[in-house]
Design a protein around this motif. Structure first.
Motif, PDB file in Angstrom:
ATOM      1  N   ALA A  61       0.864  -1.055  -0.044  1.00 20.84           N
ATOM      2  CA  ALA A  61       0.070   0.023   0.019  1.00 20.84           C
ATOM      3  C   ALA A  61       0.936   1.156  -0.040  1.00 20.84           C
ATOM      4  O   ALA A  61       0.436   2.411  -0.243  1.00 20.84           O
ATOM      5  N   LYS A  62       2.084   1.274   0.492  1.00 18.48           N
ATOM      6  CA  LYS A  62       3.028   2.357   0.303  1.00 18.48           C
ATOM      7  C   LYS A  62       3.454   2.679  -0.892  1.00 18.48           C
ATOM      8  O   LYS A  62       3.832   3.604  -1.327  1.00 18.48           O
ATOM      9  N   ASN A  63       3.363   1.730  -2.068  1.00 17.34           N
ATOM     10  CA  ASN A  63       3.697   1.986  -3.588  1.00 17.34           C
ATOM     11  C   ASN A  63       2.573   3.042  -4.213  1.00 17.34           C
ATOM     12  O   ASN A  63       1.514   3.194  -3.653  1.00 17.34           O
ATOM     13  N   VAL A  64       3.514   3.828  -5.119  1.00 19.18           N
ATOM     14  CA  VAL A  64       2.520   4.884  -5.871  1.00 19.18           C
ATOM     15  C   VAL A  64       2.456   4.243  -7.294  1.00 19.18           C
ATOM     16  O   VAL A  64       3.487   4.106  -7.869  1.00 19.18           O
ATOM     17  N   ALA A  65       1.216   3.931  -7.282  1.00 21.08           N
ATOM     18  CA  ALA A  65       1.014   2.918  -8.744  1.00 21.08           C
ATOM     19  C   ALA A  65       0.894   3.782  -9.657  1.00 21.08           C
ATOM     20  O   ALA A  65       0.709   4.998  -9.624  1.00 21.08           O
ATOM     21  N   ALA A  66       1.433   3.162 -10.935  1.00 19.49           N
ATOM     22  CA  ALA A  66       1.559   4.237 -12.001  1.00 19.49           C
ATOM     23  C   ALA A  66       0.345   4.765 -12.637  1.00 19.49           C
ATOM     24  O   ALA A  66      -0.068   5.765 -13.325  1.00 19.49           O
ATOM     25  N   SER A  67      -0.945   3.856 -12.308  1.00 20.75           N
ATOM     26  CA  SER A  67      -2.366   4.326 -12.835  1.00 20.75           C
ATOM     27  C   SER A  67      -2.936   5.243 -11.943  1.00 20.75           C
ATOM     28  O   SER A  67      -3.997   5.626 -12.014  1.00 20.75           O
ATOM     29  N   ASP A  68      -2.343   5.414 -10.807  1.00 19.59           N
ATOM     30  CA  ASP A  68      -3.048   6.177  -9.636  1.00 19.59           C
ATOM     31  C   ASP A  68      -2.734   7.651  -9.724  1.00 19.59           C
ATOM     32  O   ASP A  68      -3.332   8.738  -9.111  1.00 19.59           O
ATOM     33  N   LEU A 272       3.860  -2.315 -17.446  1.00 18.84           N
ATOM     34  CA  LEU A 272       5.106  -1.884 -16.716  1.00 18.84           C
ATOM     35  C   LEU A 272       5.472  -3.013 -15.859  1.00 18.84           C
ATOM     36  O   LEU A 272       6.821  -3.672 -15.602  1.00 18.84           O
ATOM     37  N   GLN A 273       4.551  -3.582 -14.792  1.00 20.27           N
ATOM     38  CA  GLN A 273       4.866  -4.960 -14.408  1.00 20.27           C
ATOM     39  C   GLN A 273       6.058  -4.898 -13.174  1.00 20.27           C
ATOM     40  O   GLN A 273       6.872  -5.789 -13.106  1.00 20.27           O
ATOM     41  N   PHE A 274       6.480  -3.691 -12.639  1.00 21.56           N
ATOM     42  CA  PHE A 274       7.450  -3.450 -11.807  1.00 21.56           C
ATOM     43  C   PHE A 274       8.809  -3.779 -12.317  1.00 21.56           C
ATOM     44  O   PHE A 274       9.719  -4.229 -11.582  1.00 21.56           O
ATOM     45  N   GLY A 275       8.894  -3.731 -13.624  1.00 23.15           N
ATOM     46  CA  GLY A 275      10.212  -3.773 -14.380  1.00 23.15           C
ATOM     47  C   GLY A 275      10.208  -5.031 -14.915  1.00 23.15           C
ATOM     48  O   GLY A 275      11.409  -5.815 -15.491  1.00 23.15           O
ATOM     49  N   GLY A 276       9.274  -5.966 -14.927  1.00 17.76           N
ATOM     50  CA  GLY A 276       9.424  -7.216 -15.796  1.00 17.76           C
ATOM     51  C   GLY A 276       8.368  -8.226 -15.439  1.00 17.76           C
ATOM     52  O   GLY A 276       7.568  -8.293 -14.623  1.00 17.76           O
ATOM     53  N   PRO A 277       8.170  -9.492 -16.145  1.00 18.91           N
ATOM     54  CA  PRO A 277       8.878  -9.804 -17.425  1.00 18.91           C
ATOM     55  C   PRO A 277       8.680  -8.971 -18.601  1.00 18.91           C
ATOM     56  O   PRO A 277       7.580  -8.355 -18.836  1.00 18.91           O
ATOM     57  N   TYR A 278       9.679  -8.641 -19.426  1.00 15.34           N
ATOM     58  CA  TYR A 278       9.466  -7.922 -20.580  1.00 15.34           C
ATOM     59  C   TYR A 278       9.835  -8.802 -21.721  1.00 15.34           C
ATOM     60  O   TYR A 278      10.092  -9.940 -21.850  1.00 15.34           O
ATOM     61  N   VAL A 279      10.055  -8.215 -23.040  1.00 20.08           N
ATOM     62  CA  VAL A 279      10.332  -9.156 -24.181  1.00 20.08           C
ATOM     63  C   VAL A 279      11.299  -8.352 -25.055  1.00 20.08           C
ATOM     64  O   VAL A 279      11.230  -7.169 -25.465  1.00 20.08           O
ATOM     65  N   GLY A 280      12.521  -8.828 -25.269  1.00 19.62           N
ATOM     66  CA  GLY A 280      13.685  -8.403 -26.127  1.00 19.62           C
ATOM     67  C   GLY A 280      13.170  -8.716 -27.660  1.00 19.62           C
ATOM     68  O   GLY A 280      13.022  -9.718 -28.070  1.00 19.62           O
ATOM     69  N   LEU A 281      13.586  -7.702 -28.425  1.00 23.10           N
ATOM     70  CA  LEU A 281      13.385  -8.067 -29.965  1.00 23.10           C
ATOM     71  C   LEU A 281      14.808  -7.888 -30.506  1.00 23.10           C
ATOM     72  O   LEU A 281      15.720  -7.294 -30.220  1.00 23.10           O
ATOM     73  N   PHE A 282      14.699  -8.746 -31.502  1.00 16.90           N
ATOM     74  CA  PHE A 282      16.221  -9.122 -32.276  1.00 16.90           C
ATOM     75  C   PHE A 282      16.036  -9.180 -33.799  1.00 16.90           C
ATOM     76  O   PHE A 282      15.245  -9.954 -34.241  1.00 16.90           O
ATOM     77  N   GLY A 406       2.228  14.380  -5.454  1.00 15.67           N
ATOM     78  CA  GLY A 406       1.313  13.194  -6.071  1.00 15.67           C
ATOM     79  C   GLY A 406       1.596  13.136  -7.555  1.00 15.67           C
ATOM     80  O   GLY A 406       0.666  12.833  -8.519  1.00 15.67           O
ATOM     81  N   VAL A 407       2.819  13.307  -7.917  1.00 19.16           N
ATOM     82  CA  VAL A 407       3.340  13.444  -9.376  1.00 19.16           C
ATOM     83  C   VAL A 407       4.654  12.569  -9.605  1.00 19.16           C
ATOM     84  O   VAL A 407       5.567  12.879  -8.943  1.00 19.16           O
ATOM     85  N   LEU A 408       4.741  11.558 -10.519  1.00 19.41           N
ATOM     86  CA  LEU A 408       5.700  10.900 -10.869  1.00 19.41           C
ATOM     87  C   LEU A 408       6.488  11.570 -11.900  1.00 19.41           C
ATOM     88  O   LEU A 408       5.811  11.327 -13.290  1.00 19.41           O
TER      89      LEU A 408
END
Length: 452
Positions: A61-68, A272-282, A406-408
């Motif tokens: 609950a201490k996190n500031v969510a990207a959507s908030d 965003l998923q807190f930094g992952g998992p993501y997908v590398g393109l090549f 209240g601003v990231l």
């Protein structure tokens, strides 16, 4: 029932076999400052399941969510709107539970998805061939450096100061084990990139030049002169892209002569998923395909002449002899690749261009208003949806102060480059289609209060 599979005697016997004096020796490659010196702070040593859940919920609950809150963070991970249909489709059982196909021709649906994904990436990057994805953008970047070494039989990579420092860090870590030499530098808060420095540094020992496009400060440069200089010396141009939405408007790296194009696909279909998992393109030129890491799905016809899909190329160490493998990458980010492909399909070419135009327009609006604040300087002459500011105060505490309002409000260069004092006042701001006029106004007001 407690699960304690090893006794002290078991551990001692195992350590003796491998020649280690203690378990701690197994972690000697991890820097001392990165190791835990005791239990994780704030977590109870012993508690019931309910108590642990309650404790973890309180911490979350201490996190500031990207959507908030108004959100302007970027630097390699971007907040975009993802249609609900993407999440719905990837949660279908045949996709969600599918693992990498060891009998690939049986998994025709999985192979077709990978084939379509590869086609989309190749067209996006302006290349002839793309693989079935990598872990993330940073590891894809290193794999490109390694691929350039195999092709040129040289071991010096010249890396642009505009390459994301996390990507540089991954390359440095891996280069310790391969003997590659990396020429790196930190960026400067100027509108100009270091293209001239890169060209001047190319010599007969250079395997590749690595350039980010747009770069860590959001700057966009013409890659053609760098490509020409590298190729004239027998080296390759590796281009890294961390914001694929930008390629809906700006020229693709392949169009400007890039030999290998890699990047992060998170912006399209992956949260965003807190930094992952993501997908590398090549992606790369067809003539280099046998040196490309990962896997390649191809199209063919079966004995009855019907269209089918096969695993055409798989040069990873699980499939061939270790010494012949192009990479130890053992799987692709299949579910994230599927999300990317679904979102890209929903957008289509016109939709991607429209999304890119909207991103750029919002970023221009924010840049104009922020640079009008007394003492704030816009660094960029050109940008897509991300730009750098030089503040009259140190950026890192300014970012923390904006969070309190209240601003990231962006990513401070002091956080990314803690040893570079000249970058301490630098702030990188990313503005996507998710930022409203009210969000931009909140950012401007918050920054104005802090710097004055």
């Amino acid at each position: 029932m407690r699960y304690l599979p090893l006794s002290d005697a078991d551990r001692s016997a195992m350590l003796k076999v491998i020649g280690a004096g203690s378990v701690d020796e197994l972690f000697r490659d991890v820097p001392e400052e990165a190791r835990l010196q005791g239990p994780i702070r704030g977590l109870p040593m012993h508690a019931s399941e309910m108590a642990v859940e309650r404790k973890m919920r309180g911490m979350a609950a201490k996190n500031v969510a990207a959507s908030d809150v108004p959100f302007f963070l970027g630097c390699g991970a971007y907040k975009h709107h993802i249609p609900a249909s993407v999440d719905h489709i990837i949660q279908r059982g045949e996709f969600l539970t599918a693992y990498t196909p060891y009998q690939p021709e049986i998994a025709q649906g999985t192979l077709q998805v990978l084939f379509e994904f590869q086609t989309q990436v190749a067209r996006l990057y302006g290349c002839e061939v793309a693989n079935a994805s990598m872990y993330d953008g940073s590891t894809a970047c290193w794999e490109a450096v390694g691929m350039a070494r195999r092709i040129t039989r040289r071991k010096k990579a010249i890396i642009s100061s505009g390459l994301h420092p996390h990507y540089v860090s991954v390359c440095k870590t891996m280069a310790k084990f391969t003997g590659d030499t990396l020429e790196t530098a930190a960026p400067e808060l100027t509108a100009q990139t270091d293209a001239d420095r890169l060209i001047a540094a190319i010599d007969k020992d250079t395997s590749c030049v690595v350039v980010q496009y747009p770069d860590i400060l959001g700057r966009i440069t013409d890659l053609k002169p760098i490509a020409d200089a590298a190729q004239a010396a027998g080296a390759l141009l590796v281009v890294v892209n961390t914001e694929p939405v930008a390629l809906g408007l700006i020229k693709s790296p392949g169009e400007m002569g890039a030999d290998i194009v890699v990047g992060e696909g998170q912006s399209i279909g992956v949260g965003l998923q807190f930094g992952g998992p993501y997908v590398g393109l090549f992606a790369t030129r067809e003539k280099y395909v046998r040196q490309m890491p990962g896997r390649l799905a191809g199209e063919t016809v079966d004995a009855e002449g019907k269209r089918g899909f096969v695993l055409t190329l798989s040069t990873r160490e699980q499939h061939i002899r270790r010494e012949k493998a192009t990479s130890n990458i053992c799987t692709n980010s299949g579910l994230c690749a599927l999300a990317f492909s679904i979102h890209m399909t929903l957008l289509g070419e016109k939709g991607l261009t429209g999304l890119a135009k909207l991103n750029h327009a919002r970023a221009c609006e924010a840049a104009d208003q922020l640079s009008a604040i007394p003492g704030v300087r816009l660094v960029n002459d050109s940008f897509f949806n991300e730009f750098a500011l030089e503040l009259p105060v140190e950026a890192r505490p300014a970012v923390h102060a904006m969070v309190e309002k209240g601003v990231l409000g962006g990513v401070s260069l002091g956080r990314l480059y803690p040893d570079e004092a000249v970058l301490a006042n630098g702030l990188v701001v990313a503005v996507t289609e998710t930022a409203t006029e009210e969000d931009i106004s909140s950012l401007v007001s918050a920054l104005q209060e802090i710097v004055q």
